[in-house]
Design a protein around this motif. Structure first.
Motif, mmCIF file in Angstrom:
data_model
loop_
_atom_site.group_PDB
_atom_site.id
_atom_site.type_symbol
_atom_site.label_atom_id
_atom_site.label_comp_id
_atom_site.label_asym_id
_atom_site.label_seq_id
_atom_site.Cartn_x
_atom_site.Cartn_y
_atom_site.Cartn_z
ATOM 1 N N THR A 1 2.818 10.912 33.194
ATOM 2 C CA THR A 1 1.632 11.527 32.590
ATOM 3 C C THR A 1 1.970 12.259 31.314
ATOM 4 N N GLY A 2 3.276 12.542 31.134
ATOM 5 C CA GLY A 2 3.676 13.262 29.944
ATOM 6 C C GLY A 2 3.484 14.765 30.042
ATOM 7 N N GLU A 3 3.065 15.228 31.206
ATOM 8 C CA GLU A 3 2.965 16.688 31.368
ATOM 9 C C GLU A 3 3.400 17.088 32.768
ATOM 10 N N GLU A 4 3.813 18.345 32.890
ATOM 11 C CA GLU A 4 4.249 18.863 34.173
ATOM 12 C C GLU A 4 3.050 19.098 35.074
ATOM 13 N N LYS A 5 2.991 18.351 36.141
ATOM 14 C CA LYS A 5 1.891 18.560 37.064
ATOM 15 C C LYS A 5 2.442 18.720 38.468
ATOM 16 N N VAL A 6 1.719 19.473 39.297
ATOM 17 C CA VAL A 6 2.102 19.584 40.691
ATOM 18 C C VAL A 6 1.381 18.461 41.430
ATOM 19 N N LEU B 1 11.515 23.036 42.467
ATOM 20 C CA LEU B 1 11.395 24.251 43.267
ATOM 21 C C LEU B 1 11.062 25.451 42.384
ATOM 22 N N LYS B 2 11.688 25.475 41.218
ATOM 23 C CA LYS B 2 11.430 26.589 40.304
ATOM 24 C C LYS B 2 9.957 26.557 39.863
ATOM 25 N N LEU B 3 9.504 25.360 39.569
ATOM 26 C CA LEU B 3 8.109 25.220 39.148
ATOM 27 C C LEU B 3 7.159 25.658 40.254
ATOM 28 N N TRP B 4 7.469 25.260 41.490
ATOM 29 C CA TRP B 4 6.591 25.615 42.599
ATOM 30 C C TRP B 4 6.606 27.129 42.834
ATOM 31 N N ASP B 5 7.786 27.728 42.655
ATOM 32 C CA ASP B 5 7.862 29.182 42.804
ATOM 33 C C ASP B 5 7.002 29.892 41.777
ATOM 34 N N GLU B 6 7.022 29.352 40.576
ATOM 35 C CA GLU B 6 6.269 30.008 39.505
ATOM 36 C C GLU B 6 4.769 29.797 39.652
ATOM 37 N N PRO C 1 3.739 12.595 49.726
ATOM 38 C CA PRO C 1 3.880 13.411 50.932
ATOM 39 C C PRO C 1 5.247 13.251 51.599
ATOM 40 N N PHE C 2 5.844 12.093 51.435
ATOM 41 C CA PHE C 2 7.114 11.833 52.110
ATOM 42 C C PHE C 2 8.312 12.279 51.271
ATOM 43 N N ILE C 3 8.246 11.984 49.998
ATOM 44 C CA ILE C 3 9.368 12.331 49.111
ATOM 45 C C ILE C 3 8.821 13.072 47.882
ATOM 46 N N PRO C 4 8.563 14.360 48.045
ATOM 47 C CA PRO C 4 7.829 15.108 47.026
ATOM 48 C C PRO C 4 8.574 15.314 45.706
ATOM 49 N N PHE C 5 9.897 15.383 45.751
ATOM 50 C CA PHE C 5 10.613 15.769 44.533
ATOM 51 C C PHE C 5 10.649 14.645 43.507
ATOM 52 N N VAL C 6 11.187 13.506 43.915
ATOM 53 C CA VAL C 6 11.366 12.416 42.951
ATOM 54 C C VAL C 6 10.010 11.910 42.454
ATOM 55 N N THR C 7 9.018 11.908 43.333
ATOM 56 C CA THR C 7 7.714 11.408 42.900
ATOM 57 C C THR C 7 7.074 12.340 41.873
ATOM 58 N N GLU C 8 7.222 13.630 42.105
ATOM 59 C CA GLU C 8 6.598 14.562 41.165
ATOM 60 C C GLU C 8 7.302 14.546 39.812
ATOM 61 N N GLU C 9 8.622 14.406 39.840
ATOM 62 C CA GLU C 9 9.376 14.345 38.587
ATOM 63 C C GLU C 9 8.974 13.103 37.781
ATOM 64 N N LEU C 10 8.886 11.973 38.476
ATOM 65 C CA LEU C 10 8.489 10.755 37.788
ATOM 66 C C LEU C 10 7.051 10.836 37.290
ATOM 67 N N TYR C 11 6.242 11.472 38.096
ATOM 68 C CA TYR C 11 4.832 11.614 37.722
ATOM 69 C C TYR C 11 4.715 12.363 36.396
ATOM 70 N N ALA C 12 5.585 13.354 36.235
ATOM 71 C CA ALA C 12 5.581 14.104 34.976
ATOM 72 C C ALA C 12 5.937 13.176 33.812
ATOM 73 N N HIS C 13 6.897 12.305 34.024
ATOM 74 C CA HIS C 13 7.249 11.349 32.970
ATOM 75 C C HIS C 13 6.100 10.385 32.699
#
Length: 879
Positions: A700-705, A18-23, A686-698
């Motif tokens: 890809t190795g970078e923070e992505k939306v 959420l913090k990332l999305w706000d920023e 689309p269904f579970i945005p938080f856990v998927t995005e966090e794992l996606y960062a792991h």
RNA sequence: GGACGCAUAGCUCAGUUGGUUAGAGCGCUGCCCUCACAUGGCAGAGGUCGCAGGUUCGAUUCCUGCUGCGUCCACCA
């Protein structure tokens, strides 16, 4: 990747995302960026009084799924958020608040009271927006609108003025629904019918010429007799023909009233004679107009009887009812009291019984608007789903009635009308414009006062899809993002809101405001009751988010969404467990994949070097991509979730990951495992945005939306029926061995050897290659195959497909039990085979059934018989 | 009173033009702390598809009636 904890922690991940999305503000939509064009949805604006409940959670999850999906597909995606001022509802809340201070709105005065309302709105108005935010809603928050913002209010005034200009707004004296508690008019939709176990009073009205003669009338509201100005009968009713035109003396008030004839009267109901109270009943009002009757108002706006009620002046309406009945009884004019179930209208906000009341109000002439909407609807604008609501929508447009839009409350858009002292009305944007009109018309400046009333809340909400985009001022956003795509809402407000929005859209933009309407169910408890605070069965979404996580809330709700959604707290465990499973599968893959194995596209995998399990999972994956997209496009979200659940958990985790544990050193296996999982994250996002995005960062190795990443390609070249068949066989045999092991209760501690025999040579090769995989899956230290059936003595034997397997366990085996099992299986299969045989012998079947069905049935029968022969062999080898 | 919807396993639901042995999750039973995950793994039990007719070679699926539940609409005083 040892720093990833083995349990998914929704709280910290959600905070971080959420913090990332706000920023980064990734949900901000800009017109004209993408070649694919715009995709817009507008939020059904929740009331400012609201706090998030399950209905909102569902409604917004549905919107978010589509929004995130479309954004991943590359559209300029705008999800417009905002809130509704909700006139009466909000005013009621603040009135309650000031009541604690011993104040009323009148004692505070209009200006002070409105100040309090705005103050309240500032402090509490954004609560729900913040809560939607927590849910993961990917709205363009910077555009958040409120129906009473000045630019929006401008649109409201403009519409009033314009409709007035077009002759579609008029002022009239009519019977309207009046709430004596809120002291305002209500629209028909705001006055809800509720069944009441009422009574029907039969009263005598004596004739003037002969007081011993009388007519009996029946009524559910005896106090209204004080305002009666006629008694009506059906002209074709022989019982009364002679009495038409005669004069009655209305008891208690001694008013002379006539007997009139009117077709509206139903001869079969009650006595066939109706008392007519034109000022207090809509039907009687209509009769009053037809017959030029007097309109006698007997009530103050607060429901207390007025001077016209004579002796009953000053009594509350229900007290007056009792006294009237008593008085009539004492006068010997009460014939009987009948129990009579009928519906009573109640105020949708405070549940007070609504009084039909004669007053001067503003109306919108709906027929011309509805006709346009009807025409649009018949050419498919908008498409309504599920289909069964189409009729409801259409019927309402056909049976349209004029819309009473004035409300005698203070919180809302003030009606843009000014009056001079003679009562001449000037419809204008502001007082100055009104003055100008006045001068033009009368050549002089007069003292003008604005109409004290405000507009119905829905008179602003019906402009939502375009007023939020800046209308009436033309601008790039308006032309780019309007019309919107899909409206998700509850069927209860088809009339209040959906139909009216279409009408406004067509009238002022020439286009329906949305191409699709999706009406979703109500969230109920497991007993099927609506969730409500008063019933105490409400589940607080915020509590669920705190306990299970927002993803769990969304996932479980969508998974359970049928027509209506029945939810209990335990249901959210599924979502939580799923998030955790995903988390751990991700962890496992990351632990085992080397940097070279991080394939993000299918092209990076050398498919020629791939073993069957990897080819198999790639094939299933490709199907999952297709099926998921199709299900989302068709708004079948629970199906989409089911597809992904099955694919990810049952196939990827339970079989694929288990099968490749022994082979993770192979680079192409690594690539496959990685590729499939990283793309599954996208499919699930689309269904579970938080856990998927966090794992996606792991991954890809970078923070992505993640919603800004592209949706996976279908890669249908990955589909591989040979691999699906081969692994199918492997799963068969594994399942068979496990079954036997379970039947005989062989514990893993008693690791023993296991052999199987394969009858089909091509499968044998495949199974030989995968012998270690099978060993791993069934957890026997030693698994071997034999090219032919051998001596089964002292072995456990089973059959799976064309494969026999046996486990040399001597003393562990309960031969009798196994024999019984095999015999039962034979009987069962023979029964099925025989029924098919019967079908095949049926001339009707062979004549009429399609050839492929017949062939399929024949083959099935043969398979069953062959399998039974194998089983017989098995049986005989069990000694 | 009018319109619409639903009835499938103990519970919540799938079942897409009528045709494999009607599926899933939860719950339940049994066995497993196996080195991603016990928020886990494996296996299993459990259904005359609301009732009665009809159409059909064949009906959970189509038609009619009935029963039960639900929703929306409605000016029968």
């Amino acid at each position: 990747m040892s720093e990833i904890p083995s349990r998914y922690d929704p709280k910290s991940v959600e905070e971080k995302r959420l913090k990332l999305w706000d920023e980064k503000k990734p949900f901000h939509a800009v017109a004209g960026r993408s070649p694919k064009g715009a995709f817009t949805i507008v939020i059904p604006p929740p009331n400012v009084t609201g706090v998030l409940h399950m209905g909102h959670a569902l409604n917004n999850t549905l919107q978010d799924i589509l929004t995130r999906y479309k954004r991943m597909q590359g559209f300029d995606t705008l999800w417009m958020p905002g809130t509704d001022h909700a006139g009466i509802a909000t005013q009621n809340v603040v009135e309650k608040q000031i009541a604690k201070e011993g104040q009323t709105r009148e004692s505070l005065g209009r200006e002070k009271f409105l100040e309090r309302l705005w103050e309240w709105k500032r402090h509490n108005g954004d609560t729900i927006i913040n809560q939607l935010h927590k849910l993961g809603s990917s709205c363009d928050w910077d555009r958040t609108r409120f129906t009473m913002d000045e630019p929006y209010s401008e649109a409201v005034r403009e519409v009033f003025i314009e409709l007035h200009k077009r002759g579609l707004i008029y002022q009239g004296r009519y019977i309207i629904n009046w709430c004596p508690r809120c002291q305002t008019a209500l629209s028909d939709e705001e006055a809800e019918h509720k069944d009441a176990g009422g009574q029907l009073w039969h009263l005598k009205y004596p004739f003037k010429h002969d007081p011993s003669q009388f007519i009996v009338v029946a009524t559910t509201r005896p106090e209204t007799m004080l305002g009666d100005t006629a008694v009506a009968v059906n002209p074709a009713d022989e019982r009364y023909t002679d009495l038409i035109g005669k004069t009655l003396v209305l008891p208690l008030v001694n008013r002379e009233i006539k007997v009139i004839a009117d077709d509206h009267v139903d001869r079969s109901f009650g006595s066939g004679a109706v008392k007519v109270t034109p000022a207090h009943d809509p039907n009687d009002f209509a009769m009053g107009r037809r017959h030029n009757l007097e309109f006698i108002n007997i009530m103050h706006p607060n429901g207390v009887m007025n001077a016209n009620a004579g002796a009953f002046d000053g009594l509350d309406r229900f007290e007056a009812r009792k006294r009237v009945v008593k008085a009539m009884d004492e006068a010997g004019l009460l014939v009987k009291i009948e129990q009579h179930a009928h519906a009573v209208r109640r105020c949708y906000r405070c549940d007070t019984i609504v009084e039909p009341y004669l007053s001067r109000q503003w109306f919108v002439k709906m027929k011309p608007l509805a006709d346009k909407a009807l025409e649009a609807f018949r050419r498919g604008e908008p498409v309504i789903q599920p289909k069964r609501w189409e009729k409801v929508y259409e019927n309402w447009l056909v049976d349209i009635r004029d819309w009473c839009i004035s409300r005698q409350i203070w919180w809302g858009h003030r009606i843009p009308v000014w009056y001079d002292e003679e009562g001449n009305a000037f419809v204008a944007r502001n007082e100055q414009e009104a003055q100008e009109q006045c001068q033009r018309q009368f050549g002089t400046i007069k003292k003008l006062t604005q109409d004290p009333d405000v507009l119905d809340t829905w008179f602003s909400s019906w402009l939502w899809p375009f007023a939020t985009l800046g209308w009436p001022h033309e601008n790039k956003d308006l032309s780019y993002f309007y019309p919107t795509h899909t409206l998700f809402t509850a069927p209860e407000i088809i009339f209040f809101w959906v139909a009216r929005m279409t009408m406004a859209g067509l009238e002022f933009r020439g286009q329906a405001p949305f191409s699709n309407v999706v009406l979703h169910g109500t969230v109920r408890d497991t007993q099927g009751r609506k969730m409500s605070k008063s019933l105490g069965n409400a589940i607080d979404p915020l509590e669920i988010i705190a306990e299970f996580g927002a993803d769990a809330l969304r996932f479980s709700m969508i998974l359970n969404s049928g027509q209506d959604i029945y939810i209990s707290k335990e249901k959210f465990e599924i979502g939580r467990n799923f998030s955790n499973k995903l988390w751990n599968a991700g962890r496992f893959v990351l632990m085992n994949v080397t940097p070279e194995g991080r394939a993000s596209s299918a092209q990076e995998i050398d498919r020629a070097a791939l073993d069957m399990p990897s080819r198999w999972i790639l094939s299933l994956y490709s199907r999952a991509v297709q099926d998921t997209a199709r299900a989302i496009e068709q708004y079948r979200y629970s199906e989409a979730v089911n597809i992904l659940y099955e694919f990810f958990w049952s196939n990827y985790c339970d079989w694929y990951l288990e099968m490749i544990k022994a082979r993770f050193s192979d680079i192409n296996t690594q690539k496959t495992a990685f590729f499939v999982l990283i793309n599954t994250l996208k499919l699930l996002h689309p269904f579970i945005p938080f856990v998927t995005e966090e794992l996606y960062a792991h991954f890809t190795g970078e923070e992505k939306v993640l919603t800004l990443e592209s949706w996976p390609a279908e890669d249908s070249f990955l589909q591989d029926t040979a691999a699906e068949a081969a692994v199918g066989a492997l799963i068969d045999i594994t399942g068979g061995i496990r079954n036997i092991r379970s039947q005989w209760n062989i514990r893993p501690a008693d690791l023993v050897a296991c052999s199987f025999v394969c009858a089909s040579p091509e499968r044998l090769d495949f199974l030989r290659e995968n012998i270690e995989v099978i060993g791993k899956l069934v957890r026997f230290s030693e698994v071997s195959y034999q090219p032919q059936a051998g001596n089964f003595r002292n072995c456990a034997v089973g059959v799976a497909g064309d494969i026999k397997y046996f486990i040399p366990l001597g003393e562990l085996i309960d031969i009798e039990k196994e024999k019984k099992r095999v015999r039962e299986q034979i009987v069962q299969q023979e029964k099925t085979a025989a029924s098919i045989e019967g079908r095949l012998a049926n001339p009707g079947f062979t004549a009429k059934a399609p050839a492929e069905v017949i062939a399929k049935e024949r083959q099935r029968m043969q398979e069953l018989r062959e399998r039974n022969i194998q089983l017989e062999t098995t049986l005989s080898s069990l000694v």
